[in-house]
Write an enzyme that holds these catalytic residues in place. Structure first.
Site, short mmCIF file in Angstrom:
data_model
loop_
_atom_site.label_atom_id
_atom_site.label_comp_id
_atom_site.label_asym_id
_atom_site.label_seq_id
_atom_site.Cartn_x
_atom_site.Cartn_y
_atom_site.Cartn_z
N HIS E 15 -70.69 26.86 42.57
CA HIS E 15 -71.54 26.05 43.25
C HIS E 15 -70.75 25.11 44.25
CE1 HIS E 15 -71.33 22.21 40.44
NE2 HIS E 15 -70.48 22.72 40.68
N CYS E 34 -65.65 18.64 45.25
CA CYS E 34 -66.90 19.59 44.81
C CYS E 34 -67.49 19.87 46.32
CB CYS E 34 -67.69 18.80 43.93
SG CYS E 34 -67.03 18.58 42.65
N HIS E 40 -66.85 26.24 44.42
CA HIS E 40 -65.84 26.49 43.31
C HIS E 40 -66.61 26.85 42.10
CE1 HIS E 40 -67.36 22.54 43.04
NE2 HIS E 40 -67.18 22.60 41.72
N HIS E 42 -67.32 27.01 37.45
CA HIS E 42 -67.20 26.60 36.05
C HIS E 42 -67.78 27.71 35.15
CE1 HIS E 42 -66.51 22.34 37.63
NE2 HIS E 42 -67.64 22.68 38.35
N ASP E 80 -76.35 33.46 35.12
CA ASP E 80 -74.81 33.84 34.79
C ASP E 80 -74.27 34.67 36.10
OD1 ASP E 80 -72.41 34.31 33.26
OD2 ASP E 80 -73.51 35.97 32.45
N HIS E 81 -73.04 34.35 36.22
CA HIS E 81 -72.12 35.15 37.37
C HIS E 81 -72.91 35.03 38.57
CE1 HIS E 81 -69.63 36.31 34.04
NE2 HIS E 81 -68.92 36.93 34.94
N GLU E 124 -70.17 20.96 31.72
CA GLU E 124 -69.69 21.58 32.81
C GLU E 124 -68.17 21.76 32.75
OE1 GLU E 124 -70.66 20.00 37.05
OE2 GLU E 124 -68.86 19.02 36.30
#
Lengths: 134, 134, 134, 134, 134, 134
Positions: E15, E34, E40, E42, E80-81, E124
């Site tokens: 994100h 951020c 970047h 998580h 996801d991904h 996170e």
């Protein structure tokens, strides 16, 4: 360039530590509560450490889909949610985590390409683990 | 067949990092807040890695009751809930975790059978650990 | 819409549990090894749980830079790498983790905007923790 | 006396696994969801294992302030909160964690004194890690 | 008798925190690193806490196969991904973890039987988490 | 001033999920691999959360020696290293972790002073936990 990939899998199983080579009293002395006749269980974490050349094209040591399928077939399918004492693999050996670790290493060793190195580590509880390199 | 058994123990202790070979200013430069005169403390995790032949009869590398008693006597009894700076073991050495790790290895090395291999790892915080193999 | 943000901080400190209201024998009975005169120490994990409205513009409950600065000033600077028994905050209270938890909550409560809810949880070891909500 | 110091650092980054040497179909077969065009991300844990003689004066393998500054400059500043695919280091290599691990080892190797040994381990998720020793 | 079941799922995503309601300078002040334009990522841990009556026949609060299928369909498949900024769910909201947490709760709330209580917690990083109860 | 103390205990046990109220086919549908006839096992973590007034003299919510003895007698002695299906407590209930959690809460509730609040949380695996407050 060689690197190691470590990957963790989890399985739950029960076992009872009891050796036919020992008397009832010796079993109790060696294994303590682990010799209880009805058995007990653990969540085992199986850490597979695979070493090899990094493929120039993919940038990977081993294809993870292939490794996962191999561990699924050789380890999780036969051992997860089972009573280890009832399996052929432990018909003649006490299912200590040392012996489980060796059994897993031998199954994966036969299944992986021989140029890959292999170490297997099994965590029995958060305070106990075992390692075997064939 | 040789395998390794790893077993974790926990102890809480305080220490102050301060070397008599250094000036006050150098102590502060080298150890930072760890040189505070009143000391501070940690929950140390001591991981003992013992390697040896798996006994055919028991399926184990070492009897855990024996190992636990040895660590209790050699490590937990003398160091748990103590101020490391006040102990004889650190009379002439700064109680860094490097030196604690070596001290623990040497005490266990003397107590364990010589055919067993031994590595000691001490976690000082969740971000820091030290390893020593004699 | 209200949500909670939890954020973890770590500090290392030493303490000795000893109450002036109790006899030497009672201290030993209540606190066990924690009453050792030279003290011992812990890596404390301080978990701060802050609840409030999510800001429509930023999508956040609280600005993390602001929260970190607040915890740095009110908690880490005074307590990290110190001997709790030597601090004014514990001049008249035993520095149990219960009391450390309350002391931290009160300092943060005064520093944070009153519309934010606050709970403080302090982990003393991996097996022990304390929670306080003012 | 030689000991190892292990120290953990954390960084968050995004990447997309996609090799120009492979067709679109091959990329999807090799990398699965990791080939998604918009990328995804991880919290990487970088564990740096440094081995060397324990300094008699300080009782330490390496000055932690120096090591932290080195990792900050060589690893965290260039990689934390970045998209790995956009960096020069990965212009000609797929940013797999194997390759990230090697890149980090090479940067630290150049920066640390040659008499220190060095192993780098990068955790990609709680189930996956990679190790490289130059 | 009512009990809570907690179950953890993991997803990796990228994100970028950037609000169109803020200037470039304000974005940088609020989100720090951020706000980096390339994003970047998580490894998020999603903990779903479901409360309800324990079924007398099965001894369970909820059928796990059903819950897993629901989370797979409503949460893992869409998030996801992926790069959160490119998804419809975050077209008009900054993809902070607060907003991700609310989005997940709302999707599961619609899918679960109304007599079950629901709290969603998203980790996170190992130092940061968020909780939302609708 | 009221605070909560949380304390973690560990036990290993085996169980088989199988309800006499269900047909063989229904058992398999509801419990999946957990219905395997030979059973399987887990390392359970039992987290006991006790709330109460902080004693002015000792600075503690409850004497830990007393709490440990109570959990040893009521929980660890009867359940650790046992097969749950063979125990009287589960003669008429399936030994799901929901039911284990309630059984533990009821035993501790009877043993603790009534002015203390009590919540019990049992972790079955690293991905699953259950909570009960009487």
């Amino acid at each position: 360039m060689k690197a190691n990939l470590g990957r963790r899998y989890r399985l739950s199983a029960s076992h009872r530590l009891h050796s036919e080579r020992l008397s009832e009293e010796e079993n109790r002395a060696v294994y303590g509560k682990c010799a209880n006749p009805h058995g007990h269980g653990h969540n085992y974490t199986v850490e597979v450490l695979v070493g090899g050349e990094i493929d120039k094209g993919t940038g990977m040591v081993i294809d993870l889909v292939e490794l996962d399928a191999c561990v699924q077939r050789e380890v999780l399918q036969p051992f997860d949610h089972e009573n280890l004492n009832t399996l052929t693999a432990f018909a003649n050996r006490v299912p200590t985590t040392e012996n489980l670790c060796i059994e897993i290493e031998q199954r994966l060793r036969r299944a992986l390409r021989p140029e890959l190195s292999l170490t297997v580590r099994v965590e029995e509880t958060s305070n106990n683990f075992f390692e075997y390199r064939g």
